[in-house]
Design a protein around this motif. Structure first.
Motif, PDB file in Angstrom:
ATOM      1  N   TYR A  31       5.305  23.364  -0.323  1.00 18.63           N
ATOM      2  CA  TYR A  31       3.937  23.305   0.216  1.00 18.63           C
ATOM      3  C   TYR A  31       3.707  24.448   1.211  1.00 18.63           C
ATOM      4  O   TYR A  31       2.695  25.137   1.151  1.00 18.63           O
ATOM      5  N   LYS A  32       4.666  24.648   2.112  1.00 10.98           N
ATOM      6  CA  LYS A  32       4.522  25.708   3.118  1.00 10.98           C
ATOM      7  C   LYS A  32       4.421  27.085   2.454  1.00 10.98           C
ATOM      8  O   LYS A  32       3.646  27.933   2.886  1.00 10.98           O
ATOM      9  N   ALA A  33       5.209  27.309   1.393  1.00 11.81           N
ATOM     10  CA  ALA A  33       5.173  28.592   0.676  1.00 11.81           C
ATOM     11  C   ALA A  33       3.799  28.856   0.065  1.00 11.81           C
ATOM     12  O   ALA A  33       3.426  30.005  -0.169  1.00 11.81           O
ATOM     13  N   HIS A  34       3.058  27.779  -0.180  1.00 16.96           N
ATOM     14  CA  HIS A  34       1.701  27.913  -0.728  1.00 16.96           C
ATOM     15  C   HIS A  34       0.630  27.784   0.356  1.00 16.96           C
ATOM     16  O   HIS A  34      -0.555  27.621   0.053  1.00 16.96           O
ATOM     17  N   GLY A  35       1.055  27.825   1.620  1.00 23.07           N
ATOM     18  CA  GLY A  35       0.113  27.771   2.733  1.00 23.07           C
ATOM     19  C   GLY A  35      -0.525  26.410   2.938  1.00 23.07           C
ATOM     20  O   GLY A  35      -1.628  26.315   3.474  1.00 23.07           O
ATOM     21  N   ILE A  36       0.173  25.356   2.513  1.00 20.91           N
ATOM     22  CA  ILE A  36      -0.366  24.002   2.623  1.00 20.91           C
ATOM     23  C   ILE A  36       0.431  23.232   3.666  1.00 20.91           C
ATOM     24  O   ILE A  36       1.654  23.134   3.568  1.00 20.91           O
ATOM     25  N   ASP A  37      -0.265  22.693   4.653  1.00 17.42           N
ATOM     26  CA  ASP A  37       0.366  21.890   5.698  1.00 17.42           C
ATOM     27  C   ASP A  37       0.327  20.426   5.252  1.00 17.42           C
ATOM     28  O   ASP A  37      -0.670  19.731   5.473  1.00 17.42           O
ATOM     29  N   PHE A  38       1.394  19.986   4.582  1.00 16.34           N
ATOM     30  CA  PHE A  38       1.415  18.646   3.990  1.00 16.34           C
ATOM     31  C   PHE A  38       2.839  18.127   3.965  1.00 16.34           C
ATOM     32  O   PHE A  38       3.753  18.826   3.531  1.00 16.34           O
ATOM     33  N   GLU A  39       3.008  16.889   4.418  1.00 12.63           N
ATOM     34  CA  GLU A  39       4.324  16.237   4.415  1.00 12.63           C
ATOM     35  C   GLU A  39       4.479  15.455   3.112  1.00 12.63           C
ATOM     36  O   GLU A  39       3.608  14.633   2.783  1.00 12.63           O
ATOM     37  N   PRO A  40       5.561  15.658   2.369  1.00 14.19           N
ATOM     38  CA  PRO A  40       5.762  14.913   1.123  1.00 14.19           C
ATOM     39  C   PRO A  40       5.701  13.385   1.286  1.00 14.19           C
ATOM     40  O   PRO A  40       5.313  12.687   0.355  1.00 14.19           O
ATOM     41  N   LYS A  41       6.023  12.876   2.468  1.00  9.32           N
ATOM     42  CA  LYS A  41       5.980  11.418   2.679  1.00  9.32           C
ATOM     43  C   LYS A  41       4.557  10.876   2.550  1.00  9.32           C
ATOM     44  O   LYS A  41       4.356   9.696   2.301  1.00  9.32           O
ATOM     45  N   TRP A  42       3.544  11.751   2.699  1.00  6.63           N
ATOM     46  CA  TRP A  42       2.150  11.318   2.592  1.00  6.63           C
ATOM     47  C   TRP A  42       1.687  11.241   1.145  1.00  6.63           C
ATOM     48  O   TRP A  42       0.646  10.676   0.843  1.00  6.63           O
ATOM     49  N   PHE A  43       2.450  11.851   0.242  1.00  9.12           N
ATOM     50  CA  PHE A  43       2.025  11.985  -1.151  1.00  9.12           C
ATOM     51  C   PHE A  43       1.585  10.674  -1.803  1.00  9.12           C
ATOM     52  O   PHE A  43       0.511  10.634  -2.402  1.00  9.12           O
ATOM     53  N   PRO A  44       2.380   9.592  -1.732  1.00 13.54           N
ATOM     54  CA  PRO A  44       1.956   8.395  -2.470  1.00 13.54           C
ATOM     55  C   PRO A  44       0.600   7.854  -2.016  1.00 13.54           C
ATOM     56  O   PRO A  44      -0.198   7.409  -2.837  1.00 13.54           O
ATOM     57  N   VAL A  45       0.331   7.928  -0.733  1.00  7.80           N
ATOM     58  CA  VAL A  45      -0.952   7.434  -0.208  1.00  7.80           C
ATOM     59  C   VAL A  45      -2.085   8.344  -0.664  1.00  7.80           C
ATOM     60  O   VAL A  45      -3.090   7.882  -1.220  1.00  7.80           O
ATOM     61  N   VAL A  46      -1.928   9.637  -0.441  1.00  4.83           N
ATOM     62  CA  VAL A  46      -2.992  10.588  -0.760  1.00  4.83           C
ATOM     63  C   VAL A  46      -3.280  10.606  -2.259  1.00  4.83           C
ATOM     64  O   VAL A  46      -4.435  10.561  -2.684  1.00  4.83           O
ATOM     65  N   TYR A  47      -2.231  10.634  -3.063  1.00  5.97           N
ATOM     66  CA  TYR A  47      -2.433  10.695  -4.512  1.00  5.97           C
ATOM     67  C   TYR A  47      -3.065   9.413  -5.043  1.00  5.97           C
ATOM     68  O   TYR A  47      -3.959   9.462  -5.885  1.00  5.97           O
ATOM     69  N   THR A  48      -2.626   8.286  -4.534  1.00  8.04           N
ATOM     70  CA  THR A  48      -3.190   7.008  -4.982  1.00  8.04           C
ATOM     71  C   THR A  48      -4.666   6.920  -4.621  1.00  8.04           C
ATOM     72  O   THR A  48      -5.485   6.505  -5.443  1.00  8.04           O
ATOM     73  N   LEU A  49      -5.019   7.327  -3.405  1.00  6.59           N
ATOM     74  CA  LEU A  49      -6.434   7.307  -3.017  1.00  6.59           C
ATOM     75  C   LEU A  49      -7.243   8.334  -3.805  1.00  6.59           C
ATOM     76  O   LEU A  49      -8.433   8.137  -4.051  1.00  6.59           O
ATOM     77  N   HIS A  50      -6.607   9.399  -4.230  1.00  2.57           N
ATOM     78  CA  HIS A  50      -7.258  10.385  -5.091  1.00  2.57           C
ATOM     79  C   HIS A  50      -7.630   9.735  -6.433  1.00  2.57           C
ATOM     80  O   HIS A  50      -8.723   9.942  -6.951  1.00  2.57           O
ATOM     81  N   LEU A  51      -6.735   8.915  -6.951  1.00  5.18           N
ATOM     82  CA  LEU A  51      -6.977   8.268  -8.249  1.00  5.18           C
ATOM     83  C   LEU A  51      -7.865   7.040  -8.144  1.00  5.18           C
ATOM     84  O   LEU A  51      -8.681   6.785  -9.029  1.00  5.18           O
ATOM     85  N   LYS A  52      -7.700   6.255  -7.094  1.00  2.00           N
ATOM     86  CA  LYS A  52      -8.370   4.957  -6.991  1.00  2.00           C
ATOM     87  C   LYS A  52      -9.616   4.971  -6.106  1.00  2.00           C
ATOM     88  O   LYS A  52     -10.308   3.982  -6.025  1.00  2.00           O
ATOM     89  N   SER A  53      -9.872   5.990  -5.404  1.00  2.00           N
ATOM     90  CA  SER A  53     -11.017   6.241  -4.517  1.00  2.00           C
ATOM     91  C   SER A  53     -11.151   5.330  -3.302  1.00  2.00           C
ATOM     92  O   SER A  53     -11.295   5.827  -2.216  1.00  2.00           O
ATOM     93  N   ALA A  54     -11.122   4.026  -3.442  1.00  2.00           N
ATOM     94  CA  ALA A  54     -11.219   3.142  -2.265  1.00  2.00           C
ATOM     95  C   ALA A  54     -10.349   1.917  -2.482  1.00  2.00           C
ATOM     96  O   ALA A  54     -10.454   1.252  -3.509  1.00  2.00           O
ATOM     97  N   MET A  55      -9.478   1.652  -1.509  1.00  2.00           N
ATOM     98  CA  MET A  55      -8.548   0.524  -1.616  1.00  2.00           C
ATOM     99  C   MET A  55      -8.343  -0.090  -0.242  1.00  2.00           C
ATOM    100  O   MET A  55      -8.432   0.606   0.767  1.00  2.00           O
ATOM    101  N   SER A  56      -8.003  -1.371  -0.236  1.00  2.00           N
ATOM    102  CA  SER A  56      -7.626  -2.017   1.015  1.00  2.00           C
ATOM    103  C   SER A  56      -6.191  -1.617   1.347  1.00  2.00           C
ATOM    104  O   SER A  56      -5.451  -1.116   0.490  1.00  2.00           O
ATOM    105  N   VAL A  57      -5.789  -1.875   2.562  1.00  2.00           N
ATOM    106  CA  VAL A  57      -4.426  -1.556   2.994  1.00  2.00           C
ATOM    107  C   VAL A  57      -3.414  -2.319   2.139  1.00  2.00           C
ATOM    108  O   VAL A  57      -2.426  -1.748   1.663  1.00  2.00           O
ATOM    109  N   VAL A  58      -3.670  -3.595   1.916  1.00  2.00           N
ATOM    110  CA  VAL A  58      -2.751  -4.429   1.122  1.00  2.00           C
ATOM    111  C   VAL A  58      -2.668  -3.919  -0.313  1.00  2.00           C
ATOM    112  O   VAL A  58      -1.582  -3.799  -0.886  1.00  2.00           O
ATOM    113  N   GLU A  59      -3.810  -3.592  -0.895  1.00  2.00           N
ATOM    114  CA  GLU A  59      -3.824  -3.065  -2.266  1.00  2.00           C
ATOM    115  C   GLU A  59      -3.036  -1.764  -2.350  1.00  2.00           C
ATOM    116  O   GLU A  59      -2.245  -1.568  -3.275  1.00  2.00           O
TER     117      GLU A  59
END
Length: 163
Positions: A31-59
């Motif tokens: 990510y850093k090599a591509h100039g992106i400030d992003f932690e891989p640990k955030w990936f599952p949350v960000v990607y899931t919200l990208h696909l599902k658009s709106a979800m509750s915390v439990v979901e």
């Protein structure tokens, strides 16, 4: 060889964690090599919200397979960075609905080409005689049938019966 390597199967969880940490560390470098400030640990949350658009915390926690506290911890980091936002559900005010912000959506657009690079590199890594993805799927299926703890209990009971 380290002590952990010598332990073999007894240290399988430690070795999986070590492998995951190496992958996350290199993911961060990619990510850093591509100039992106992003932690891989955030990936599952960000990607899931990208696909599902709106979800509750439990979901969301259920969808990514993380505990509620682990999910909350990630959400706090992402909200602080303004990558996600939450709002009360109009139908159930006790529920918070999470979604990507415009900043989060822009980040997804920036990361999509990088994910293609990561997919290619990971495919090379796991393309071995004992394909890691297939093996993980098999173990996960086995755990769905009977947990590690349940298996150990049965073995302990069998050993006690023999004694």
């Amino acid at each position: 060889m380290s002590v952990i390597d010598d332990l073999g199967i007894l240290a399988i969880a430690t070795r999986m964690q070590r492998l995951a940490e190496r992958m996350r560390k290199d993911g961060l470098l990619i990510y850093k090599a591509h100039g992106i400030d992003f932690e891989p640990k955030w990936f599952p949350v960000v990607y899931t919200l990208h696909l599902k658009s709106a979800m509750s915390v439990v979901e969301l926690a259920n969808e990514i397979g993380y505990s509620h506290p682990s999910t909350i911890s990630l959400l706090k980091e992402l909200e602080k960075l303004k990558l996600i936002r939450s709002a009360k559900d109009k139908t159930d005010e006790r529920k918070r609905l999470l979604q990507l912000t415009d900043k989060g959506k822009a980040l997804i657009t920036q990361m999509e080409p990088v994910w293609q690079v990561m997919i290619a590199a990971t495919t090379q890594l796991i393309d071995t005689q004992n394909n890691l993805m297939k093996a993980m799927e098999e173990v996960e299926q086995q755990l769905e049938i009977q947990s590690f703890y349940q298996r150990a209990k049965v073995i302990m009971a069998t050993n006690q019966a023999k004694a």
